[in-house]
Each structure stands twice: as C-alpha cells, then as structure tokens.
Write an enzyme that holds these catalytic residues in place. Structure first.
Site, PDB file in Angstrom:
ATOM      1  N   ARG A 182       8.633  -1.492 -26.582  1.00  0.00           N
ATOM      2  CA  ARG A 182       9.305  -2.755 -26.204  1.00  0.00           C
ATOM      3  C   ARG A 182       9.314  -3.794 -27.323  1.00  0.00           C
ATOM      4  NH1 ARG A 182       6.215  -2.416 -21.402  1.00  0.00           N
ATOM      5  NH2 ARG A 182       7.328  -1.300 -19.761  1.00  0.00           N
ATOM      6  N   LYS A 208      21.561  -8.805 -34.457  1.00  0.00           N
ATOM      7  CA  LYS A 208      22.348  -7.831 -33.684  1.00  0.00           C
ATOM      8  C   LYS A 208      21.925  -6.445 -34.168  1.00  0.00           C
ATOM      9  CE  LYS A 208      26.681  -9.967 -32.196  1.00  0.00           C
ATOM     10  NZ  LYS A 208      28.161  -9.990 -32.305  1.00  0.00           N
ATOM     11  N   GLU A 228      33.398  -9.402 -45.683  1.00  0.00           N
ATOM     12  CA  GLU A 228      32.594 -10.269 -44.786  1.00  0.00           C
ATOM     13  C   GLU A 228      32.273 -11.600 -45.484  1.00  0.00           C
ATOM     14  OE1 GLU A 228      31.974  -9.469 -41.573  1.00  0.00           O
ATOM     15  OE2 GLU A 228      31.354  -7.373 -41.371  1.00  0.00           O
ATOM     16  N   LYS A 262      25.513 -18.224 -41.647  1.00  0.00           N
ATOM     17  CA  LYS A 262      25.186 -17.364 -40.499  1.00  0.00           C
ATOM     18  C   LYS A 262      23.923 -17.870 -39.799  1.00  0.00           C
ATOM     19  CE  LYS A 262      25.006 -12.781 -38.584  1.00  0.00           C
ATOM     20  NZ  LYS A 262      25.293 -11.356 -38.678  1.00  0.00           N
ATOM     21  N   GLU A 272      25.290 -15.162 -28.527  1.00  0.00           N
ATOM     22  CA  GLU A 272      26.756 -15.152 -28.442  1.00  0.00           C
ATOM     23  C   GLU A 272      27.291 -15.578 -27.081  1.00  0.00           C
ATOM     24  OE1 GLU A 272      28.632 -11.913 -30.712  1.00  0.00           O
ATOM     25  OE2 GLU A 272      30.350 -12.062 -29.367  1.00  0.00           O
ATOM     26  N   ARG A 294      28.772 -18.230 -31.605  1.00  0.00           N
ATOM     27  CA  ARG A 294      28.515 -17.060 -32.442  1.00  0.00           C
ATOM     28  C   ARG A 294      29.710 -16.113 -32.512  1.00  0.00           C
ATOM     29  NH1 ARG A 294      23.160 -13.305 -33.286  1.00  0.00           N
ATOM     30  NH2 ARG A 294      24.191 -11.946 -34.780  1.00  0.00           N
ATOM     31  N   ASN A 311      32.811 -12.899 -35.324  1.00  0.00           N
ATOM     32  CA  ASN A 311      33.543 -11.688 -34.994  1.00  0.00           C
ATOM     33  C   ASN A 311      35.011 -11.755 -35.453  1.00  0.00           C
ATOM     34  OD1 ASN A 311      33.969  -9.370 -32.530  1.00  0.00           O
ATOM     35  ND2 ASN A 311      31.951  -9.595 -33.439  1.00  0.00           N
ATOM     36  N   HIS A 364      37.239  -8.684 -36.292  1.00  0.00           N
ATOM     37  CA  HIS A 364      36.569  -7.496 -35.769  1.00  0.00           C
ATOM     38  C   HIS A 364      37.242  -6.896 -34.532  1.00  0.00           C
ATOM     39  CE1 HIS A 364      33.502  -8.794 -38.577  1.00  0.00           C
ATOM     40  NE2 HIS A 364      32.766  -7.726 -38.319  1.00  0.00           N
ATOM     41  N   HIS A 377      37.394  -3.326 -35.649  1.00  0.00           N
ATOM     42  CA  HIS A 377      36.629  -2.225 -35.051  1.00  0.00           C
ATOM     43  C   HIS A 377      37.560  -1.088 -34.601  1.00  0.00           C
ATOM     44  CE1 HIS A 377      32.614  -4.516 -34.091  1.00  0.00           C
ATOM     45  NE2 HIS A 377      32.632  -4.018 -35.299  1.00  0.00           N
ATOM     46  N   HIS A 415      33.455  -0.298 -42.720  1.00  0.00           N
ATOM     47  CA  HIS A 415      33.438  -1.502 -41.885  1.00  0.00           C
ATOM     48  C   HIS A 415      34.157  -2.685 -42.541  1.00  0.00           C
ATOM     49  CE1 HIS A 415      32.057  -4.165 -38.723  1.00  0.00           C
ATOM     50  NE2 HIS A 415      31.630  -5.017 -39.651  1.00  0.00           N
TER      51      HIS A 415
HETATM   52  N1  LIG Z   1      24.221  -6.301 -37.181  1.00  0.00           N
HETATM   53  C1  LIG Z   1      25.193  -7.020 -37.697  1.00  0.00           C
HETATM   54  O1  LIG Z   1      25.266  -8.235 -37.536  1.00  0.00           O
HETATM   55  C2  LIG Z   1      26.244  -6.341 -38.534  1.00  0.00           C
HETATM   56  C3  LIG Z   1      27.099  -7.099 -39.338  1.00  0.00           C
HETATM   57  C4  LIG Z   1      28.032  -6.437 -40.126  1.00  0.00           C
HETATM   58  C5  LIG Z   1      28.101  -5.053 -40.117  1.00  0.00           C
HETATM   59  N2  LIG Z   1      27.246  -4.349 -39.344  1.00  0.00           N
HETATM   60  C6  LIG Z   1      27.241  -2.878 -39.386  1.00  0.00           C
HETATM   61  O2  LIG Z   1      26.863  -2.478 -40.692  1.00  0.00           O
HETATM   62  C7  LIG Z   1      27.422  -1.198 -40.980  1.00  0.00           C
HETATM   63  C8  LIG Z   1      28.068  -1.228 -42.321  1.00  0.00           C
HETATM   64  O3  LIG Z   1      27.091  -1.558 -43.279  1.00  0.00           O
HETATM   65  P1  LIG Z   1      27.303  -1.229 -44.833  1.00  0.00           P
HETATM   66  O4  LIG Z   1      28.635  -1.656 -45.245  1.00  0.00           O
HETATM   67  O5  LIG Z   1      26.110  -1.740 -45.528  1.00  0.00           O
HETATM   68  O6  LIG Z   1      27.364   0.360 -44.837  1.00  0.00           O
HETATM   69  P2  LIG Z   1      26.281   1.505 -45.070  1.00  0.00           P
HETATM   70  O7  LIG Z   1      24.976   1.158 -44.529  1.00  0.00           O
HETATM   71  O8  LIG Z   1      26.929   2.746 -44.596  1.00  0.00           O
HETATM   72  O9  LIG Z   1      26.154   1.541 -46.655  1.00  0.00           O
HETATM   73  C9  LIG Z   1      27.287   1.842 -47.427  1.00  0.00           C
HETATM   74  C10 LIG Z   1      27.052   2.975 -48.426  1.00  0.00           C
HETATM   75  O10 LIG Z   1      26.334   2.459 -49.537  1.00  0.00           O
HETATM   76  C11 LIG Z   1      25.179   3.273 -49.821  1.00  0.00           C
HETATM   77  N3  LIG Z   1      24.196   2.359 -50.401  1.00  0.00           N
HETATM   78  C12 LIG Z   1      23.539   1.383 -49.751  1.00  0.00           C
HETATM   79  N4  LIG Z   1      22.836   0.644 -50.621  1.00  0.00           N
HETATM   80  C13 LIG Z   1      23.047   1.174 -51.853  1.00  0.00           C
HETATM   81  C14 LIG Z   1      22.606   0.820 -53.148  1.00  0.00           C
HETATM   82  N5  LIG Z   1      21.883  -0.273 -53.375  1.00  0.00           N
HETATM   83  N6  LIG Z   1      22.977   1.612 -54.177  1.00  0.00           N
HETATM   84  C15 LIG Z   1      23.781   2.692 -53.957  1.00  0.00           C
HETATM   85  N7  LIG Z   1      24.267   3.052 -52.760  1.00  0.00           N
HETATM   86  C16 LIG Z   1      23.898   2.287 -51.713  1.00  0.00           C
HETATM   87  C17 LIG Z   1      24.834   3.869 -48.488  1.00  0.00           C
HETATM   88  O11 LIG Z   1      24.078   5.036 -48.628  1.00  0.00           O
HETATM   89  C18 LIG Z   1      26.207   4.130 -47.897  1.00  0.00           C
HETATM   90  O12 LIG Z   1      26.729   5.327 -48.390  1.00  0.00           O
HETATM   91  C19 LIG Z   1      28.372  -0.892 -39.860  1.00  0.00           C
HETATM   92  O13 LIG Z   1      27.760   0.004 -38.972  1.00  0.00           O
HETATM   93  C20 LIG Z   1      28.581  -2.230 -39.195  1.00  0.00           C
HETATM   94  O14 LIG Z   1      28.914  -2.108 -37.846  1.00  0.00           O
HETATM   95  C21 LIG Z   1      26.323  -4.947 -38.556  1.00  0.00           C
HETATM   96  O1  LIG Z   2      26.490 -11.281 -36.199  1.00  0.00           O
HETATM   97  C1  LIG Z   2      27.508 -11.307 -35.492  1.00  0.00           C
HETATM   98  O2  LIG Z   2      27.529 -11.936 -34.425  1.00  0.00           O
HETATM   99  C2  LIG Z   2      28.731 -10.589 -35.888  1.00  0.00           C
HETATM  100  O3  LIG Z   2      29.649 -10.463 -35.098  1.00  0.00           O
HETATM  101  C3  LIG Z   2      28.770 -10.030 -37.279  1.00  0.00           C
HETATM  102  C4  LIG Z   2      29.756  -8.899 -37.470  1.00  0.00           C
HETATM  103  O4  LIG Z   2      30.109  -8.912 -38.842  1.00  0.00           O
HETATM  104  C5  LIG Z   2      29.171  -7.523 -37.186  1.00  0.00           C
HETATM  105  O5  LIG Z   2      30.062  -6.519 -37.582  1.00  0.00           O
HETATM  106  C6  LIG Z   2      28.667  -7.250 -35.790  1.00  0.00           C
HETATM  107  O6  LIG Z   2      27.917  -6.056 -35.765  1.00  0.00           O
HETATM  108  C7  LIG Z   2      29.770  -7.093 -34.771  1.00  0.00           C
HETATM  109  O7  LIG Z   2      29.172  -7.102 -33.526  1.00  0.00           O
HETATM  110  P1  LIG Z   2      29.872  -6.697 -32.157  1.00  0.00           P
HETATM  111  O8  LIG Z   2      29.202  -7.579 -31.181  1.00  0.00           O
HETATM  112  O9  LIG Z   2      31.347  -6.936 -32.278  1.00  0.00           O
HETATM  113  O10 LIG Z   2      29.539  -5.248 -31.968  1.00  0.00           O
HETATM  114 ZN   LIG Z   3      31.142  -7.099 -39.414  1.00  0.00          ZN
END
Ligand SMILES: NC(=O)c1ccc[n+]([C@@H]2O[C@H](COP(=O)([O-])OP(=O)(O)OC[C@H]3O[C@@H](n4cnc5c(N)ncnc54)[C@H](O)[C@@H]3O)[C@@H](O)[C@H]2O)c1
Ligand SMILES: O=C(O)C(=O)C[C@@H](O)[C@H](O)[C@H](O)COP(=O)(O)O
Ligand SMILES: [Zn+2]
Length: 358
Positions: free
Chosen positions: A120, A142, A184, A226, A236, A240, A244, A247, A251, A264
């Site tokens: 948890r 998130k 982004e 942010k 959200e 917040r 998005n 997105h 998405h 992404h």
């Molecule tokens: N939680 C949130 O608020 C939020 C916000 C935006 C995106 N996301 C999520 O994040 C994901 C995308 O993240 P991303 O763009 O970082 O993609 P990713 O994690 O897939 O990384 C992109 C690529 O870069 C490589 N890589 C990473 N760091 C490296 C480095 N320093 N040197 C060399 N290679 C490296 C990875 O192995 C991968 O192949 C999606 O799933 C998206 O939905 C979440």
């Molecule tokens: O932090 C947030 O809030 C965002 O929406 C950031 C986005 O860039 C990110 O891709 C997030 O994961 C999207 O969330 P979702 O709620 O649409 O799944």
């Molecule tokens: Zn995003």
C-alpha cells in the site's frame, strides 16, 4: 543547481536540477529509508547508467536489487508490474524500502505504480533520464500502467519523495527522444507562459544542442510550472487538466500507431497542433498564434502528420475513453492564445469536422 519544491503539505518534495547529481545522491535522498531498495530501469539505460547508480547506492550503505525491463511502452503493463512485485518480495523490501526509477517516463510510471501499491505504498524516488521525464513525467505523481483498451487506465496519484534530474544523463539521449521531450516543453509555454514560449523561440537550437545554461533554465521552468499546477490541484479536479493539452488527440494518435510509429511526445505534438486548429475552427484562437505554435514545433523538428495507421472512427472511440470525458461528453484543452488555455466541451459534430477520414 536549481531546486523546485512541490508544495503538498506533509507530502512536500523537492526536484533537484543540475549536472552531475548522481554522484551527490546522498544529499537528495530522504532520511529513514531501509537499506534494501529496488532500482527499476530499462535495457537501454541499464548498460549506460545502471551500474553507476548501484555503486553509488552501495557506497551509501544500501542493498540494492535491480530489475531491467525491456525499453518501450509495452513494459508499462500489469504483466510488467507483476514481475516487479515478485522481485520486491524476493528481495525482502519492507515499507521503508525505496523504489528508485532510473529511466524515462515508461520506467517512472511503472516503478511509481509499484511504489504506490506494494504494501500500500513505499517511498518512491525518481531519477529521470529523458528530457520528457525531467520536465513532465517525474513530477506530479501520476503513476500508471496501460490496459489493452486504453493508456494509463490503471493507476494512482502517488507522489515521489524526491526527484533527481541530473542533466548530464541527457548527453546520451537519442535525438528522437530529445525532440519528443521538446513537445512537452512547448506545451508549458502554450498552457501557461508566453514569455517562456518566446524564450524557446529564441533558444531552441541551444536547447536541442544541450547547452547547459539553456537546458538548466528550460527544465527548471517546466518543473516550476508543473509544480505550481500540481500544488493547486493534485488530483485533477480542475486546473491540472490543462497539463493534458494535446493529449486527447495525442493519446489516440499514439495508440493507433501501436506506440512506435509515434512515441508519446511526437503524438502530443500532433495533438497540440490539431487541438489548436480545433480552437481556431471554434473561433477562439488567432491565426497568428496558431502559426507561432506550428513554426516552433516544426523548428524542433517534430512531424505533425498523422500516422499511417490513422482510422477516424477508431480515433474517436479512443478519444471517448479520455479521462477528461464525462459520460458521452468530451472535453478538450483549447488554447485562447500562447500562454492561456481553457477547458471546453466539444460536440461530436465539431470533432467530426476537424478530423480527416484517412
Ligand atoms: N506520469 C506523467 O505525468 C507522464 C507525463 C508525460 C508522459 N508520461 C509517460 O511517459 C512515457 C514516455 O516517456 P519517455 O518519452 O521518457 O519514453 P521512454 O521511457 O520510453 O524513453 C524513451 C527511450 O529513451 C531511452 N532512454 C532513456 N533515457 C536515456 C538516456 N539517458 N540515454 C539513452 N537512452 C535513454 C529509453 O530506453 C527509451 O528507449 C509514456 O508512457 C507517457 O505516457 C507520463
Ligand atoms: O501530469 C499531468 O497531469 C499530465 O496530464 C501530464 C501528461 O503529459 C502525461 O502524459 C500524463 O500521463 C497524461 O495523463 P492521463 O491522465 O491523460 O493519462
Ligand atoms: Zn504527456
């Protein structure tokens, strides 16, 4: 080094931004952690930085185990999560054992989901290694895995205890991932800060070339924006949702391209332009502002064409699953000008008029 605080009362945490921070990890970790910990990374990042992090952790008295998942969105799944729970048990993690994400957004979202749910909730540390993760996914809590029918469907709001954004880790990032992260970055200018957008218009080349001063300023400003939004509306219920922007369509584009034709950030770039065009069609955005957005996105360069696998009806079905939708009503984040957006209901007809058939 810059330090940005995410102000959430007893769950306050700091984002540390600067070069060569990995070697100084001790300064940034919270106190009262158990020695056993779990590092989650992917098979691109591990050969470059995995052992270095393990060595630093051992030198600080930790007993780290490591899980290396295949790079790519497919690892952000319940099956991927199950393997991590197994490893957490095997290694004897307790409630004070930190889970440490070393990677991009995929690793961060997955590891955060494990941290939120194992026993948890256990401490969660983000060490983001992509631009996208440093400016966005490591901040705000998130965490999620995907469901076959939709992105980030199974998740939680679960804040990290610290975010260590070591800018020198970006030195090895492939250019495609730099560009993706820049989408982004541009988003923050559109939703919040015209002055920052102007800064990007003038300094984009320096940022793409990883100029230290510019990169420091860019990551810090995105995190500040942010952090402010998340502090005001962590879960959200209103504000917040502006994070998005791009997105709702993005998405769908990402999913229709099987998460590889467009990653992404690339999909969000398409979404930002199409949602700006929608705002324009609804009479809410000056054409000059739309042109500024398109010019900056194309300067990165990011390709704003739809993926080959585009099917209008499937795209609309995917958009209906967007988390901002309420019942049958779809809500979009629409720009009014660079620096200001609002959330607006969009009718089926308006969406139909916007989206091309093929
Ligand atoms: N939680 C949130 O608020 C939020 C916000 C935006 C995106 N996301 C999520 O994040 C994901 C995308 O993240 P991303 O763009 O970082 O993609 P990713 O994690 O897939 O990384 C992109 C690529 O870069 C490589 N890589 C990473 N760091 C490296 C480095 N320093 N040197 C060399 N290679 C490296 C990875 O192995 C991968 O192949 C999606 O799933 C998206 O939905 C979440
Ligand atoms: O932090 C947030 O809030 C965002 O929406 C950031 C986005 O860039 C990110 O891709 C997030 O994961 C999207 O969330 P979702 O709620 O649409 O799944
Ligand atoms: Zn995003």
């Amino acid at each position: 080094m810059n330090t940005v605080t995410v102000a959430l009362g007893r769950r306050n945490y700091k984002i540390f931004i600067g070069r060569d921070l990995l070697a100084r990890l001790e300064e940034f970790l919270p106190r009262e952690l158990s020695s056993r910990c779990l590092v989650v990374t992917d098979d691109n990042v591990d050969p470059i930085y995995g052992q270095r992090l393990i060595n630093v952790l051992k030198s600080l008295g930790f007993r780290p185990a490591k899980v290396v998942v295949p790079a790519g969105e497919a690892s952000k799944s319940l099956a991927g999560a199950e393997a991590l729970y197994d490893r957490a048990f095997e290694h004897g993690l307790d409630r004070r054992s930190p889970i440490i994400a070393l990677g991009g957004g995929v690793v961060g979202d997955l590891a955060g989901f494990i941290a939120a749910t194992y026993m948890r909730g256990v401490p969660f540390i983000q060490i983001p290694t992509t631009l996208l993760a440093q400016v966005d996914s490591s901040v705000g809590g998130k965490v999620a895995v995907n469901h076959p029918r939709g992105k980030n469907i199974i998740g939680a709001f679960y804040q990290p205890s610290a975010v260590i954004s070591d800018l020198s880790l970006l030195d090895t990032l492939p250019v495609r991932e730099m560009r993706s992260g820049m989408a982004e970055v541009i988003k923050y200018g559109v939703i919040w800060d015209d002055a920052f957008f102007q800064y990007l218009e003038s300094n984009l080349d320096a940022a793409m070339g990883l100029d230290s001063r510019v990169m420091q300023a860019v990551v810090a400003r995105c995190c500040e924006i942010k952090a402010g939004i998340v502090a005001e509306d962590e879960r959200e219920s209103g504000l917040r949702a502006i994070l998005n922007y791009g997105h709702t369509i993005g998405h769908a584009v990402e999913s229709l391209g099987g998460y590889h034709l467009k990653n992404h950030g690339e999909a969000v770039a398409v979404g930002m332009v199409m949602e700006a065009v929608l705002a324009r069609q609804m009479g809410q955005l000056d054409v000059k502002e739309l042109e500024r957005l398109m010019a900056l996105i194309q300067k990165v360069p990011l390709d704003i064409s739809l993926p080959g696998e585009w099917h209008k009806q499937q795209a609309i079905e995917l958009m209906r699953q967007d988390k901002k939708a309420v019942g049958n009503e779809m809500f979009f984040v629409l720009p009014e000008c660079i620096g200001r957006v609002h959330i607006k209901k969009v009718s089926d007809q308006q969406l139909d008029d916007l989206l091309p058939v093929e």
